[in-house]
Design a protein around this motif. Structure first.
Motif, short mmCIF file in Angstrom:
data_model
loop_
_atom_site.label_atom_id
_atom_site.label_comp_id
_atom_site.label_asym_id
_atom_site.label_seq_id
_atom_site.Cartn_x
_atom_site.Cartn_y
_atom_site.Cartn_z
N VAL A 223 -4.81 1.12 8.49
CA VAL A 223 -6.07 1.60 7.90
C VAL A 223 -6.08 1.39 6.39
O VAL A 223 -7.03 0.86 5.82
N ASP A 224 -4.97 1.80 5.74
CA ASP A 224 -4.91 1.64 4.28
C ASP A 224 -4.93 0.17 3.88
O ASP A 224 -5.55 -0.21 2.89
N ALA A 225 -4.23 -0.67 4.66
CA ALA A 225 -4.23 -2.11 4.37
C ALA A 225 -5.62 -2.69 4.52
O ALA A 225 -6.07 -3.51 3.71
N MET A 226 -6.33 -2.28 5.59
CA MET A 226 -7.69 -2.76 5.80
C MET A 226 -8.60 -2.40 4.64
O MET A 226 -9.37 -3.23 4.13
N LEU A 227 -8.52 -1.15 4.18
CA LEU A 227 -9.37 -0.71 3.08
C LEU A 227 -9.03 -1.48 1.80
O LEU A 227 -9.92 -1.85 1.03
N VAL B 181 0.84 -1.20 0.00
CA VAL B 181 0.00 0.00 0.00
C VAL B 181 0.87 1.25 0.00
O VAL B 181 0.38 2.36 0.20
N GLY B 182 2.18 1.06 -0.20
CA GLY B 182 3.08 2.19 -0.27
C GLY B 182 3.35 2.80 1.09
O GLY B 182 3.01 2.24 2.13
N GLU B 183 3.98 3.96 1.09
CA GLU B 183 4.24 4.66 2.34
C GLU B 183 2.95 5.25 2.88
O GLU B 183 2.17 5.85 2.14
N SER B 184 2.72 5.07 4.16
CA SER B 184 1.46 5.51 4.75
C SER B 184 1.66 5.86 6.21
O SER B 184 2.40 5.18 6.92
N ASP B 185 0.99 6.91 6.63
CA ASP B 185 1.02 7.26 8.05
C ASP B 185 0.06 6.38 8.84
O ASP B 185 0.12 6.35 10.07
N MET B 186 -0.85 5.73 8.15
CA MET B 186 -1.81 4.83 8.80
C MET B 186 -1.82 3.52 8.01
O MET B 186 -2.75 3.22 7.27
N LEU B 187 -0.73 2.78 8.17
CA LEU B 187 -0.52 1.57 7.38
C LEU B 187 -1.67 0.58 7.56
O LEU B 187 -2.16 0.00 6.60
N ASP C 298 -12.73 -14.28 -3.24
CA ASP C 298 -12.68 -14.93 -1.94
C ASP C 298 -11.23 -14.96 -1.46
O ASP C 298 -10.33 -15.37 -2.21
N ILE C 299 -11.00 -14.54 -0.23
CA ILE C 299 -9.67 -14.58 0.36
C ILE C 299 -9.53 -15.90 1.12
O ILE C 299 -10.24 -16.13 2.10
N LEU C 300 -8.62 -16.76 0.66
CA LEU C 300 -8.46 -18.09 1.26
C LEU C 300 -7.57 -18.06 2.49
O LEU C 300 -7.78 -18.80 3.43
N ASP C 301 -6.56 -17.23 2.47
CA ASP C 301 -5.64 -17.11 3.61
C ASP C 301 -4.79 -15.87 3.38
O ASP C 301 -4.87 -15.22 2.32
N SER C 302 -3.97 -15.54 4.37
CA SER C 302 -3.11 -14.36 4.23
C SER C 302 -1.83 -14.58 5.02
O SER C 302 -1.74 -15.43 5.90
N SER C 303 -0.81 -13.79 4.69
CA SER C 303 0.44 -13.80 5.42
C SER C 303 0.97 -12.37 5.51
O SER C 303 1.25 -11.75 4.49
N PRO C 304 1.04 -11.76 6.71
CA PRO C 304 0.68 -12.37 8.00
C PRO C 304 -0.83 -12.53 8.14
O PRO C 304 -1.55 -12.41 7.15
N SER C 305 -1.31 -12.76 9.36
CA SER C 305 -2.74 -12.95 9.57
C SER C 305 -3.52 -11.69 9.21
O SER C 305 -2.97 -10.59 9.16
N ARG C 306 -4.81 -11.87 8.98
CA ARG C 306 -5.67 -10.73 8.63
C ARG C 306 -5.60 -9.66 9.71
O ARG C 306 -5.54 -8.46 9.42
N ALA C 307 -5.61 -10.08 10.97
CA ALA C 307 -5.57 -9.11 12.07
C ALA C 307 -4.28 -8.31 12.06
O ALA C 307 -4.28 -7.09 12.26
N ASP C 308 -3.13 -9.01 11.80
CA ASP C 308 -1.84 -8.32 11.77
C ASP C 308 -1.76 -7.35 10.59
O ASP C 308 -1.19 -6.26 10.70
N ILE C 309 -2.32 -7.74 9.46
CA ILE C 309 -2.32 -6.85 8.30
C ILE C 309 -3.06 -5.57 8.63
O ILE C 309 -2.59 -4.46 8.37
N GLU C 310 -4.23 -5.70 9.24
CA GLU C 310 -5.06 -4.53 9.53
C GLU C 310 -4.57 -3.77 10.75
O GLU C 310 -5.07 -2.68 11.04
N ASP C 311 -3.61 -4.34 11.47
CA ASP C 311 -2.93 -3.59 12.53
C ASP C 311 -1.65 -2.95 12.01
O ASP C 311 -0.92 -2.29 12.76
N GLY C 312 -1.34 -3.16 10.71
CA GLY C 312 -0.14 -2.58 10.13
C GLY C 312 1.14 -3.30 10.52
O GLY C 312 2.23 -2.75 10.39
N GLU C 313 1.01 -4.55 11.01
CA GLU C 313 2.18 -5.29 11.48
C GLU C 313 2.77 -6.15 10.35
O GLU C 313 2.67 -7.37 10.34
N PHE C 314 3.33 -5.48 9.34
CA PHE C 314 4.03 -6.15 8.26
C PHE C 314 5.07 -5.17 7.71
O PHE C 314 5.02 -3.97 7.98
#
Length: 661
Positions: A183-187, A175-181, A197-213
Motif C-alpha cells: 500500500v505504501d509503495a503504491m501511494l 518506504v521504510g518499515e511498513s505493515d502494509m508495504l 513519467d515512469i519509464l520502467d521499474s524493478s521489480p515490475s509495477r505489479a510486484d512493487i504494489e504487491d510489496g514483493e521487494f
C-alpha cells in the motif's frame, strides 16, 4: 474453531471496518459531527469485543488502543488533526489486514505492538506526537541512503530511448518499515507518477504494489536532471529514503541496437499500470448475501410445488397419460419461472456493498497528491447481481483513481482557472428498466480532444481522415483503445487512457457498455451501462446460412421483411420514424456461406437506445430463455459476440452483442 462462527465474525468485521472508515471520513470533514464520533467509538468498541471473544488478542489490543484514543477525541480532550486521523486510519488498515489473514489462514501473524505503542504515545504526549514519525521521515528523506541495495541495472530495463524527453534517472526508493508495504509503495509510486513519467521499474509495477521487494525498489524516471528529481522525492509522501542516479549515458550505450524498435516498452509500461497494479486494492469477491425471510418462505413454497409436480410428472409418464403430462409440464413452466425470479432477486446486492470502501480510497489518494476533493455517492441502494457487482468493482476503482490523479487539478491550478480550490467527484447510480447506469463525474480539467486526435494518429489507432469525420464524443471513446494505455498518455490526455481498456473489456464481458463525455476545463463523466442480472436471458434465434445465433429480446424492437431496405450512398439502410438504420449483414460479418432460407431474408431492427442498426438474417425462428456463458480466454472481447448458450438438444449457439457488431 467452528467455521460458521468464524465466517460470521469475518463478515461482521468487514462491515464494521467499512462503517468505521466512512464515519472517520465524516469526522475528518466535520470535527464537530457528534453523530459520526459516536458511531466511530461504538464500532471500535464492537471490534475490540469481537476480536477478544474470538481469541485474536493482537487485534483486540490494537482496537482497544484505538478506542481509548477515540474516547479522548470524543471527550474533547484531543483535537482532530490530519496527522492524528492518519494514525487512526493506519490502525484501521492494520485491523483490515488482520481480518484478511484470519479469513485466509484462520489466524493472524501481524504484530500490532508498534502501532499500539504509537497510539499510546499520542495518548500520553498529545496530538502533536502523531506527526513525529512523519516529520522524522521527511527530514531523513532528503538524504541519500547508502544502505539501499538492489540488483537493478539499466541494461535490464525495458526503455524506449526515443520516447525519453529529458534524462533517464534511476531512483532507488525505500518506504521504510511498513505493515502494509504494498500500500505504501503504491501511494509513493502514484505520487511520483504525478510528477515524472515512469519509464520502467524493478521489480515490475505489479510486484512493487504487491510489496514483493526487499528493502527498496527502482523506478526509471524521465526528468530534467538528478537534482530536480532529488528535490521532488524529498517532498514525496511515503518515501522514507532514496538515491537518484543519472543513467542516460548507460542507456544510450546499451541500447543502440534497439534504437529503431517500436514502442513496445510503452506497452509494457502500460501493462504494469493496468489491472495487476491494483491487485492489492481490488475489492474482495462478494461471498455472502443477506436474504429476506419472506424470500426464503417463497423459495421453500416453490420447492414444495416443484416436488409435487415431479411426482405428478413421473406418474403421468408411467401411466402413459399424455394429457396429464402436458398439464404438469405447464405447471412446471410457471414454477420454474417463479423460482428463477425469486433466486435472481436473492442474488441482488446493493451497490454500497462495493462502493462503501471508495470514500477512503479517494481520501488517501487526495491527501497523497495534496489535493482537496469532496467525494459523493448517490444511489448506493441500487441493486445489482452479485456477479456483476464483484466484476465491476475494479473498473470503478480504475475510473475513480484516474479522476483523482489526473482529472482533478491541484488547488493552485483550480484557483488560477477561477474554480473553487476543492474539486468534486460524484459516483451516481440510477435504474433504467433492466439496466443500471453508473456514472463517475468530476469537475476537473476535462479531456484534451486535440491531444487524443494527435495520439490516435501517432499510435495508428485511426487515420487523419477517419478522425476528421468523428465528432468529439467518438474521439473521447478512443481512450478505451489499448494503444492509449501508456505512460506518455498520462501527460498528453489527462491520464484517462490508463486502465480504461481494462474497464471497457470488463464491462463488455458483462453485456454492458461504457462511454465518456467531457468538456475541456469543466470536467469528465464516465458512464457505465450494466444489466441488473445476468446468466438467464430471453433470446430470439435467427438463422444465417448453416449457423444459428441468438439476439437478446431486450435489444429487439421490430422484425420486418427486406423489401423496405434501400441503397443510400452504397449503404443499405431502412427508415423508421424518420430515422435511418444502417443494415448489417450477419453473413458478411461472420463470413458465413449459405443460401437465403426465406426469400431475401429478414431484418431485425435493434432498439434505438442500444444501437441504431438493423440485422439482416436468413430467417427468424423462435424465442427461448437460455443460460449465457461469457466468452473466456482468447475469445474474450470478440466483437459482435457476448457469450454462448447450450440448447436443450446439446447444440451451442452464439449470443450476439449488438453494440460491438
Amino acid at each position: 474453531m467452528d467455521d460458521q462462527y468464524l465466517d460470521a465474525f469475518i463478515r461482521e468485521s468487514k462491515e464494521a471496518i467499512t462503517e468505521l472508515n466512512n464515519s472517520l471520513l465524516d469526522l475528518e470533514s466535520d470535527p464537530s459531527d457528534t453523530e459520526a464520533m459516536d458511531s466511530i467509538f461504538r464500532t471500535a468498541h464492537t471490534l475490540k469485543g469481537n476480536f477478544g471473544a474470538m481469541g485474536f488478542d493482537n487485534a483486540s489490543n490494537l482496537a482497544h488502543a484505538m478506542e481509548d484514543l477515540l474516547d479522548e477525541m470524543r471527550q474533547g480532550e484531543m483535537e482532530v488533526t490530519p496527522d492524528l486521523m492518519d494514525l487512526v486510519f493506519a490502525g484501521v488498515d492494520q485491523i483490515e489486514v488482520i481480518v484478511g489473514e484470519i479469513e485466509e489462514h484462520g489466524e493472524s501473524e501481524t504484530e500490532t505492538d508498534e502501532m499500539v505503542q504509537e497510539l499510546r504515545a499520542v495518548l500520553e504526549e498529545g496530538a502533536t506526537a502523531a506527526g513525529d514519525t512523519g516529520t522524522a521521515a521527511d527530514s531523513d528523506s532528503s538524504d541519500s541512503d547508502d544502505s539501499l541495495t538492489t540488483d537493478a541495472s539499466v541494461a535490464d530495463a525495458d526503455i524506449d530511448g526515443e520516447a525519453v524527453d529529458d534524462r533517464v534517472l534511476q531512483a532507488e526508493i525505500s518506504v521504510g518499515e511498513s505493515d502494509m508495504l504494498g500500500v505504501d509503495a503504491m501511494l509513493a509510486v502514484e505520487s511520483i507518477e504525478g510528477r515524472f513519467d515512469i519509464l520502467d521499474s524493478s521489480p515490475s509495477r505489479a510486484d512493487i504494489e504487491d510489496g514483493e521487494f526487499e528493502d527498496a525498489f527502482v523506478l526509471y524516471l524521465d526528468g530534467p536532471d538528478a537534482a530536480t528529481v532529488d528535490a521532488e522525492l524529498g517532498t514525496t509522501g511515503k518515501v522514507d529514503s532514496f538515491d537518484v542516479t543519472d543513467v542516460t549515458d548507460e542507456l544510450v550505450s546499451g541500447t543502440d541496437a534497439d534504437a529503431g524498435g517500436d514502442s513496445g516498452s510503452d506497452a509494457g509500461s502500460s501493462a504494469d499500470s493496468d489491472p495487476g497494479a491494483e491487485e492489492e486494492h481490488s475489492v474482495d469477491e462478494i461471498k455472502s448475501v443477506r436474504v429476506d425471510v419472506d424470500q426464503l418462505d417463497d423459495l421453500h413454497g416453490l420447492v414444495e410445488q416443484l416436488v409435487t409436480s415431479r411426482i405428478k410428472l413421473r406418474r403421468g409418464v408411467e401411466q402413459n397419460n399424455l394429457d396429464s403430462t402436458s398439464e404438469t409440464l405447464n405447471e412446471l413452466d410457471k414454477i420454474t419461472a417463479n423460482l428463477q425470479n425469486t433466486v435472481m432477486d436473492m442474488r441482488l446486492i446493493p451497490l454500497k456493498k462495493v462502493v462503501g470502501k471508495f470514500p477512503r480510497l479517494v481520501r488517501d489518494l487526495a491527501r497523497e497528491l495534496d489535493k482537496d476533493i469532496e467525494f459523493e455517492i448517490e444511489g448506493e441502494d441500487i441493486e445489482l447481481d452479485r456477479t456483476i457487482l464483484t466484476e465491476i468493482s475494479d473498473p470503478l476503482m480504475h475510473i475513480l483513481r484516474n479522476a483523482v490523479d489526473h482529472g482533478i487539478e491541484s488547488p493552485e491550478e483550480r484557483e488560477q482557472a477561477g474554480k473553487p480550490r476543492t474539486g468534486h467527484i460524484t459516483l451516481r447510480a440510477s435504474r433504467e428498466r433492466d439496466h443500471v447506469i453508473i456514472e463517475v463525474e468530476d469537475d476537473g480539467a476535462g479531456l484534451d480532444v486535440e491531444g487524443i486526435r494527435e495520439k490516435a494518429i501517432e499510435k495508428g489507432v485511426r487515420s487523419p481522415e477517419e478522425l476528421d469525420a468523428m465528432d468529439d464524443s467518438s474521439v473521447y471513446d478512443l481512450v478505451f483503445h489499448p494503444g492509449f494505455s501508456t505512460a506518455d498518455e498520462v501527460t498528453d490526455t489527462s491520464g484517462r487512457g490508463v486502465g480504461m481498456d481494462v474497464v471497457h473489456d470488463t464491462v463488455s464481458q458483462l453485456d454492458g457498455s461504457v462511454s465518456v463525455d467531457s468538456e475541456p476545463g469543466e470536467g469528465t463523466t464516465v458512464s457505465l451501462r450494466l444489466p441488473v442480472t445476468m446468466a438467464i436471458v430471453k433470446v430470439l434465434f435467427v438463422k444465417v446460412g448453416g449457423e444459428e445465433y441468438g439476439v437478446p429480446i431486450k435489444n429487439v424492437d421490430e422484425i420486418t421483411g427486406t423489401e423496405a431496405a434501400k441503397q443510400v450512398n452504397g449503404q443499405e439502410v431502412i427508415k423508421h420514424n424518420d430515422e435511418i438504420y444502417p443494415v448489417i449483414h450477419l453473413d458478411d460479418t461472420f463470413d458465413i456461406e449459405g443460401e437465403t432460407a426465406n426469400g431475401d431474408g429478414m431484418l431485425v431492427r435493434i432498439r434505438e437506445s442500444e444501437r441504431q442498426v438493423a440485422l439482416h438474417c436468413d430467417s427468424v425462428n423462435s424465442q427461448e430463455e437460455v443460460v449465457v456463458k461469457p466468452l473466456e480466454g482468447i475469445l474474450s472481447g470478440t466483437p459482435g459476440l457476448s457469450g454462448t448458450a447450450v440448447l436443450g438438444d446439446g447444440n451451442i449457439v452464439h449470443i450476439l452483442d449488438v453494440v460491438t457488431l
